[in-house]
Design a protein around this motif. Sequence first.
Motif, PDB file in Angstrom:
ATOM      1  N   UNK A 183      -3.021   1.500  -6.359  1.00 27.43           N
ATOM      2  CA  UNK A 183      -2.007   2.193  -5.562  1.00 27.43           C
ATOM      3  C   UNK A 183      -1.364   3.307  -6.389  1.00 27.43           C
ATOM      4  N   UNK A 184      -1.086   3.017  -7.660  1.00 25.86           N
ATOM      5  CA  UNK A 184      -0.498   4.027  -8.541  1.00 25.86           C
ATOM      6  C   UNK A 184      -1.491   5.166  -8.773  1.00 25.86           C
ATOM      7  N   UNK A 185      -2.745   4.821  -8.933  1.00 24.38           N
ATOM      8  CA  UNK A 185      -3.776   5.851  -9.110  1.00 24.38           C
ATOM      9  C   UNK A 185      -3.803   6.805  -7.923  1.00 24.38           C
ATOM     10  N   UNK A 186      -3.687   6.251  -6.726  1.00 27.36           N
ATOM     11  CA  UNK A 186      -3.685   7.092  -5.526  1.00 27.36           C
ATOM     12  C   UNK A 186      -2.481   8.018  -5.527  1.00 27.36           C
ATOM     13  N   UNK A 187      -1.322   7.493  -5.878  1.00 28.36           N
ATOM     14  CA  UNK A 187      -0.113   8.320  -5.939  1.00 28.36           C
ATOM     15  C   UNK A 187      -0.261   9.453  -6.934  1.00 28.36           C
ATOM     16  N   UNK A 188      -0.740   9.126  -8.127  1.00 34.54           N
ATOM     17  CA  UNK A 188      -0.842  10.141  -9.183  1.00 34.54           C
ATOM     18  C   UNK A 188      -1.878  11.208  -8.857  1.00 34.54           C
ATOM     19  N   UNK A 189      -2.863  10.852  -8.047  1.00 31.22           N
ATOM     20  CA  UNK A 189      -3.895  11.826  -7.658  1.00 31.22           C
ATOM     21  C   UNK A 189      -3.447  12.694  -6.484  1.00 31.22           C
ATOM     22  N   UNK A 190      -2.312  12.366  -5.891  1.00 26.21           N
ATOM     23  CA  UNK A 190      -1.847  13.106  -4.725  1.00 26.21           C
ATOM     24  C   UNK A 190      -0.984  14.284  -5.138  1.00 26.21           C
ATOM     25  N   UNK A 191      -0.796  15.203  -4.201  1.00 18.10           N
ATOM     26  CA  UNK A 191       0.074  16.347  -4.460  1.00 18.10           C
ATOM     27  C   UNK A 191       1.545  15.983  -4.249  1.00 18.10           C
ATOM     28  N   UNK A 192       1.809  14.804  -3.695  1.00 17.27           N
ATOM     29  CA  UNK A 192       3.173  14.374  -3.405  1.00 17.27           C
ATOM     30  C   UNK A 192       3.945  14.069  -4.686  1.00 17.27           C
ATOM     31  N   UNK A 193       3.263  13.475  -5.652  1.00 21.91           N
ATOM     32  CA  UNK A 193       3.906  13.051  -6.894  1.00 21.91           C
ATOM     33  C   UNK A 193       3.723  14.133  -7.958  1.00 21.91           C
ATOM     34  N   UNK A 194       4.827  14.695  -8.398  1.00 24.40           N
ATOM     35  CA  UNK A 194       4.783  15.754  -9.406  1.00 24.40           C
ATOM     36  C   UNK A 194       4.794  15.156 -10.808  1.00 24.40           C
ATOM     37  N   UNK A 237       0.826  -1.209   0.000  1.00 27.21           N
ATOM     38  CA  UNK A 237       0.000   0.000   0.000  1.00 27.21           C
ATOM     39  C   UNK A 237       0.862   1.262   0.000  1.00 27.21           C
ATOM     40  N   UNK A 238       0.418   2.273  -0.710  1.00 25.50           N
ATOM     41  CA  UNK A 238       1.130   3.554  -0.735  1.00 25.50           C
ATOM     42  C   UNK A 238       0.442   4.588   0.146  1.00 25.50           C
ATOM     43  N   UNK A 239      -0.669   4.224   0.771  1.00 26.93           N
ATOM     44  CA  UNK A 239      -1.433   5.200   1.556  1.00 26.93           C
ATOM     45  C   UNK A 239      -1.700   4.674   2.959  1.00 26.93           C
ATOM     46  N   UNK A 240      -2.023   5.618   3.845  1.00 22.47           N
ATOM     47  CA  UNK A 240      -2.384   5.274   5.212  1.00 22.47           C
ATOM     48  C   UNK A 240      -3.517   6.174   5.672  1.00 22.47           C
ATOM     49  N   UNK A 241      -4.135   5.759   6.752  1.00 22.09           N
ATOM     50  CA  UNK A 241      -5.236   6.536   7.318  1.00 22.09           C
ATOM     51  C   UNK A 241      -4.677   7.519   8.342  1.00 22.09           C
ATOM     52  N   UNK A 242      -5.021   8.793   8.182  1.00 21.90           N
ATOM     53  CA  UNK A 242      -4.571   9.824   9.115  1.00 21.90           C
ATOM     54  C   UNK A 242      -5.780  10.539   9.706  1.00 21.90           C
ATOM     55  N   UNK A 243      -5.527  11.441  10.624  1.00 22.98           N
ATOM     56  CA  UNK A 243      -6.614  12.206  11.236  1.00 22.98           C
ATOM     57  C   UNK A 243      -7.346  13.046  10.205  1.00 22.98           C
ATOM     58  N   UNK A 244      -6.666  13.370   9.110  1.00 21.20           N
ATOM     59  CA  UNK A 244      -7.275  14.179   8.049  1.00 21.20           C
ATOM     60  C   UNK A 244      -7.765  13.342   6.880  1.00 21.20           C
ATOM     61  N   UNK A 284       1.450   7.431   2.415  1.00 21.85           N
ATOM     62  CA  UNK A 284       2.094   7.043   3.666  1.00 21.85           C
ATOM     63  C   UNK A 284       3.427   7.762   3.853  1.00 21.85           C
ATOM     64  N   UNK A 285       3.785   7.941   5.105  1.00 24.99           N
ATOM     65  CA  UNK A 285       4.996   8.689   5.415  1.00 24.99           C
ATOM     66  C   UNK A 285       6.254   8.059   4.875  1.00 24.99           C
ATOM     67  N   UNK A 286       6.316   6.711   4.871  1.00 21.48           N
ATOM     68  CA  UNK A 286       7.529   6.068   4.386  1.00 21.48           C
ATOM     69  C   UNK A 286       7.720   6.268   2.891  1.00 21.48           C
ATOM     70  N   UNK A 287       6.627   6.422   2.152  1.00 26.71           N
ATOM     71  CA  UNK A 287       6.727   6.714   0.716  1.00 26.71           C
ATOM     72  C   UNK A 287       6.952   8.206   0.488  1.00 26.71           C
ATOM     73  N   UNK A 288       6.272   9.020   1.267  1.00 26.89           N
ATOM     74  CA  UNK A 288       6.387  10.478   1.104  1.00 26.89           C
ATOM     75  C   UNK A 288       7.785  10.989   1.419  1.00 26.89           C
ATOM     76  N   UNK A 289       8.407  10.414   2.445  1.00 27.52           N
ATOM     77  CA  UNK A 289       9.679  10.964   2.913  1.00 27.52           C
ATOM     78  C   UNK A 289      10.729  11.084   1.809  1.00 27.52           C
ATOM     79  N   UNK A 290      11.059  10.025   1.080  1.00 29.67           N
ATOM     80  CA  UNK A 290      12.085  10.184   0.045  1.00 29.67           C
ATOM     81  C   UNK A 290      11.662  11.126  -1.074  1.00 29.67           C
ATOM     82  N   UNK A 291      10.375  11.177  -1.381  1.00 24.81           N
ATOM     83  CA  UNK A 291       9.902  12.058  -2.456  1.00 24.81           C
ATOM     84  C   UNK A 291       9.979  13.524  -2.051  1.00 24.81           C
TER      85      UNK A 291
END
Length: 227
Positions: free
Chosen positions: A162-173, A68-75, A80-87
């Motif tokens: 999972x890729x769809x979620x990444x591409x829809x996020x602001x993390x992946x340019x 999984x590339x995503x996690x559940x947060x308060x928002x 997920x943080x482990x994927x976001x961090x290097x990016x």
Amino acid sequence: MTKTLIELLKQNKSHAQSFENEQFESVQDGQSPESVTVCCSDSRVLQDEMIENRTPGHVFTCSNIGNRVFEETADGLAVSGDVSYPLVHTGTENVVVIGHTGCGAVTATYKDIVDGIAEPAGIRHCIDLLKLRLTDGVEALPDDIEESEAINRLVEYNVDKQIEFLLDSAIVSDEMNVLGVVYDFQDVYSDERGMLHVVNVNGMRDPERIAEDWPELAAQMNRRWTY
């Protein structure tokens, strides 16, 4: 202390002795890995070995149940943080989502959607997250499909989602690349066990389009399910 754990420490000693200290010199104060891989947590899936990753600082490796590339947060759901961090912090521009044949997490999610299953709280949480992505895929499967084939189709579907979620996020340019692959050790795609089969490139699933746009990937482009 069990014999197994003692053996693990002995293997680590062998690992340390096989490295020259100079290999770690360039990464003493930071890292700038070229890629981040997101793999399923499975003892049969050799995440570093499959790409011969033996260079410190080269690949940022993450693994969890169901790749999984995503996690559940308060928002709400977030990359997920482990994927976001290097990016976000290390300049990494490539993401590889790695599913695998016969995935236990996908199998459990499929069975839960179809019949319902009981699992401990931690596993239940992971299954519930995967269900958010796989329910539509289960509903799209043919009625007469065998379970093993259903699972391997859903493995591809999960990588896609999972890729769809990444591409829809602001993390992946737009400058980043996202590759989706399936690791096969069960002769599902070919008789060459351990091969990575490309199923998705930057959200594109059409094998012909991928081969046309990225001819260097054509030899390993191999999908089982077009939906």
